[in-house]
Design an enzyme around this catalytic site. Sequence first.
Site, PDB file in Angstrom:
ATOM      1  N   ASP A 164       0.816  -1.209   0.000  1.00  0.00           N
ATOM      2  CA  ASP A 164       0.000   0.000   0.000  1.00  0.00           C
ATOM      3  C   ASP A 164       0.854   1.265   0.000  1.00  0.00           C
ATOM      4  O   ASP A 164       0.382   2.340  -0.339  1.00  0.00           O
ATOM      5  CB  ASP A 164      -0.930  -0.016   1.220  1.00  0.00           C
ATOM      6  CG  ASP A 164      -1.968   1.094   1.154  1.00  0.00           C
ATOM      7  OD1 ASP A 164      -2.677   1.180   0.133  1.00  0.00           O
ATOM      8  OD2 ASP A 164      -2.067   1.878   2.108  1.00  0.00           O
ATOM      9  N   LEU A 245      -7.484   6.230   2.207  1.00  0.00           N
ATOM     10  CA  LEU A 245      -7.542   7.333   1.258  1.00  0.00           C
ATOM     11  C   LEU A 245      -6.274   7.465   0.421  1.00  0.00           C
ATOM     12  O   LEU A 245      -6.172   8.384  -0.394  1.00  0.00           O
ATOM     13  CB  LEU A 245      -7.775   8.657   2.006  1.00  0.00           C
ATOM     14  CG  LEU A 245      -9.107   8.780   2.739  1.00  0.00           C
ATOM     15  CD1 LEU A 245      -9.158  10.089   3.507  1.00  0.00           C
ATOM     16  CD2 LEU A 245     -10.277   8.704   1.767  1.00  0.00           C
ATOM     17  N   ARG A 246      -5.319   6.560   0.607  1.00  0.00           N
ATOM     18  CA  ARG A 246      -4.083   6.672  -0.169  1.00  0.00           C
ATOM     19  C   ARG A 246      -4.358   6.540  -1.668  1.00  0.00           C
ATOM     20  O   ARG A 246      -3.711   7.191  -2.476  1.00  0.00           O
ATOM     21  CB  ARG A 246      -3.082   5.604   0.277  1.00  0.00           C
ATOM     22  CG  ARG A 246      -2.426   5.898   1.612  1.00  0.00           C
ATOM     23  CD  ARG A 246      -1.145   5.095   1.785  1.00  0.00           C
ATOM     24  NE  ARG A 246      -0.565   5.336   3.096  1.00  0.00           N
ATOM     25  CZ  ARG A 246      -0.675   4.535   4.137  1.00  0.00           C
ATOM     26  NH1 ARG A 246      -1.367   3.417   4.023  1.00  0.00           N
ATOM     27  NH2 ARG A 246      -0.122   4.823   5.295  1.00  0.00           N
ATOM     28  N   GLY A 247      -5.295   5.678  -2.038  1.00  0.00           N
ATOM     29  CA  GLY A 247      -5.617   5.519  -3.449  1.00  0.00           C
ATOM     30  C   GLY A 247      -6.122   6.815  -4.061  1.00  0.00           C
ATOM     31  O   GLY A 247      -5.696   7.211  -5.153  1.00  0.00           O
TER      32      GLY A 247
END
Length: 355
Positions: A164, A245-247
């Site tokens: 991730d 929320l990294r995506g």
Amino acid sequence: MGERGTGKSTTVRALVDLLPDIEVVKGDPFNSSADDPEYMSPYVKETLQKGESVEMQKIGIPMVELPLGATEDRICGTIDIEKALTEGIKAYEPGLLAKANRGILYVDEVNLLDDSLVDVVLDSAASGVNTVEREGVSIVHPAKFILIGSGNPSEGELRPQLLDRFGTSATVSTLVDDGLRVQMVKDRMAFEKDPEGFCLEHAAETEAVRQRVTEATSRLPQVKIPRELSVKIAEVCAMVDIDGLRGDIVVNRAAKAFVALEGRDEVTAEDIQRIIGLCLNHRMRKDPMDPIDNGVKVEIAFQRVFFPGAAEAAAEAKRKQEEEVQAAEASEESGADRKGLKAGAWDPRSMLGKR
């Protein structure tokens, strides 16, 4: 990630030739900047606070490789034994994270990296600093780097928390085009025969790409992404069940970077379509029983959110095509059943099931 012998490591090591030089404090092991406090080592900060000047120099982007057999002390840094024995003082010896500051930290076979080292790298990648507390030495120094990893998925999968952390992920496969394979072999042989001559031969192409990257870097702050597109990016991430929320953040950043490289100032839906798969494929949950590839799922979700009318039309066209295929197959079966009968002959099988 990709198969053996597909040039993954070679590609990563060649990146330094395409990136612009950076200005650092001469002789500083942390590649400190004299203008940005976030990239300054404690020693440079102390020197500037005293009103003293520092000498600057330009260097290429540092590329630091993290070997699988490295220890935590080698990565984070430890006490300088030489100074401790010769001068009787406690001093810090910088590790690989210090050398990678403002550069690239490359981990080959990242899927085989020890779990304890993974945690150390992730802590620094997330915070941008490296904190060392050992043998009476206490120091906090900047460790802002681009984390790049490569590996063969057949040798083991990456831990989800490490996977991730990578902004984008690309799958590298073996070339199947005969012409490209021959050209790759010729280039490799030419490089082995005369490395300097080969580099000089392609120096103009390398410089052109380097200049393009430099211009994109300066243009990036002016690139804008409309709010409605950011909202649709969030909808796609929610539709494919992306954790956290990294995506969302990475897709927005990657779209702006791509547009800057293209020489434009505003992101479009087509730009997002070009990069969204690279940003989300590796973040999706893997179901070994699911026959649909993650990339296909992302593309379907993108079409439904960004082009709902087109997606419905494509689905309707596909449904009609399937119905036509089924009708054709049924017609062929019916023709096969009547094979061998004379024209106009009555087929008693047609009356089966009828009263």
